[in-house]
Design a protein around this motif. Structure first.
Motif, short mmCIF file in Angstrom:
data_model
loop_
_atom_site.label_atom_id
_atom_site.label_comp_id
_atom_site.label_asym_id
_atom_site.label_seq_id
_atom_site.Cartn_x
_atom_site.Cartn_y
_atom_site.Cartn_z
N ASN A 171 0.93 -1.25 -0.04
CA ASN A 171 0.01 -0.08 -0.05
C ASN A 171 1.00 1.32 -0.04
N ASP A 172 2.13 1.34 0.21
CA ASP A 172 3.00 2.19 0.22
C ASP A 172 3.76 2.47 -1.03
N SER A 173 2.83 2.74 -2.04
CA SER A 173 3.59 3.00 -3.47
C SER A 173 4.24 4.32 -3.75
N THR A 174 4.42 5.19 -2.63
CA THR A 174 5.29 6.50 -2.66
C THR A 174 6.70 6.06 -2.25
N ALA A 175 7.01 4.87 -1.52
CA ALA A 175 8.27 4.42 -1.31
C ALA A 175 9.12 4.14 -2.83
N GLU A 176 10.29 4.76 -2.83
CA GLU A 176 11.29 4.45 -3.91
C GLU A 176 11.59 3.02 -4.06
N ASP A 177 11.30 2.18 -2.87
CA ASP A 177 11.80 0.66 -2.98
C ASP A 177 10.72 -0.05 -2.83
N HIS A 178 9.65 0.46 -3.37
CA HIS A 178 8.23 -0.43 -3.36
C HIS A 178 8.21 -1.91 -3.81
N GLU A 179 8.70 -1.95 -4.74
CA GLU A 179 8.66 -3.12 -5.43
C GLU A 179 9.63 -4.32 -4.91
N THR A 180 10.86 -3.75 -4.31
CA THR A 180 11.76 -4.52 -3.67
C THR A 180 11.17 -4.76 -2.38
N ARG A 181 10.49 -4.05 -1.50
CA ARG A 181 10.05 -4.25 -0.39
C ARG A 181 8.60 -5.26 -0.39
N VAL A 182 7.91 -5.28 -1.15
CA VAL A 182 7.04 -6.34 -1.58
C VAL A 182 7.61 -7.60 -1.70
N LYS A 183 8.41 -7.77 -2.81
CA LYS A 183 9.25 -9.11 -3.04
C LYS A 183 9.87 -9.65 -1.76
N PHE A 184 10.55 -8.76 -1.08
CA PHE A 184 11.15 -9.19 0.22
C PHE A 184 10.03 -9.70 1.31
N TYR A 185 9.17 -9.03 1.40
CA TYR A 185 8.10 -9.46 2.72
C TYR A 185 7.34 -10.88 2.12
N GLN A 186 7.20 -10.93 0.68
CA GLN A 186 6.60 -12.05 0.15
C GLN A 186 7.59 -13.25 0.33
N LYS A 187 8.86 -13.15 0.17
CA LYS A 187 9.89 -14.25 0.20
C LYS A 187 10.13 -14.55 1.92
N LYS A 188 10.03 -13.45 2.74
CA LYS A 188 9.85 -13.56 4.23
C LYS A 188 8.89 -14.52 4.52
N LEU A 189 8.00 -14.05 4.24
CA LEU A 189 6.34 -14.58 4.64
C LEU A 189 6.37 -16.24 4.12
N GLU A 190 6.94 -16.49 3.02
CA GLU A 190 6.87 -18.03 2.31
C GLU A 190 8.00 -18.67 3.40
N TYR A 191 9.02 -18.01 3.62
CA TYR A 191 10.01 -18.80 4.33
C TYR A 191 9.61 -18.84 5.79
N ASP A 192 8.91 -17.86 6.52
CA ASP A 192 8.34 -18.32 7.75
C ASP A 192 7.21 -19.23 7.99
N LEU A 193 6.40 -19.11 6.71
CA LEU A 193 5.38 -20.37 6.85
C LEU A 193 5.78 -21.63 6.68
#
Length: 133
Positions: free
Chosen positions: A107-129
């Motif tokens: 939801n934070d599309s204003t951040a410069e690293d928006h796409e990188t953050r989304v990918k990071f948290y997707q991977k982290k969530l998959e790993y933690d699951l």
């Protein structure tokens, strides 16, 4: 608002994660695994902490669904500080926090690293699951 690139796939992933975290701990008890060790009954203090921590997680989940990500993070931090014996709830709190961070990043599309953050948290969530199961 969600970007079209992540909308359906990520939303389904987050909802599935939330469903898994609400089911509680997915670990098998000793009788199911055939473990010969005797199962130690949780202390009254730990049972109390688990119950209180579950309430914190419900509140945090509600805040997340309302888009109040900072309030949801604060509730999880408060749960960690208050309910230090609630080991199972703390594990579920990690998964919930991952979901909060992912939705916040989406939801934070204003951040410069928006796409990188989304990918990071997707991977982290998959790993933690995977680690939780």
């Amino acid at each position: 608002m969600y970007t079209s690139k992540y909308t359906l796939r990520t939303l389904i992933f987050v909802l599935a994660t939330m469903a898994l975290t609400t089911l509680g701990s997915c670990k098998k008890d000793n009788a199911e695994t055939g473990d010969e060790k005797t199962e130690v009954k949780a202390s009254k203090h730990r049972q109390r902490d688990e119950k209180l921590a579950a309430e914190y997680l419900v509140q945090a989940r509600n805040r997340m669904q309302q888009g109040q990500y900072d309030a949801a993070r604060d509730l999880i931090k408060q749960m960690r500080d208050t309910c230090y014996l609630a080991y199972d709830a703390r594990e579920r709190g990690i998964l919930l926090l991952d979901s909060i961070e992912l939705l916040s990043a989406m939801n934070d599309s204003t951040a410069e690293d928006h796409e990188t953050r989304v990918k990071f948290y997707q991977k982290k969530l998959e790993y933690d699951l995977k680690a939780a199961l």
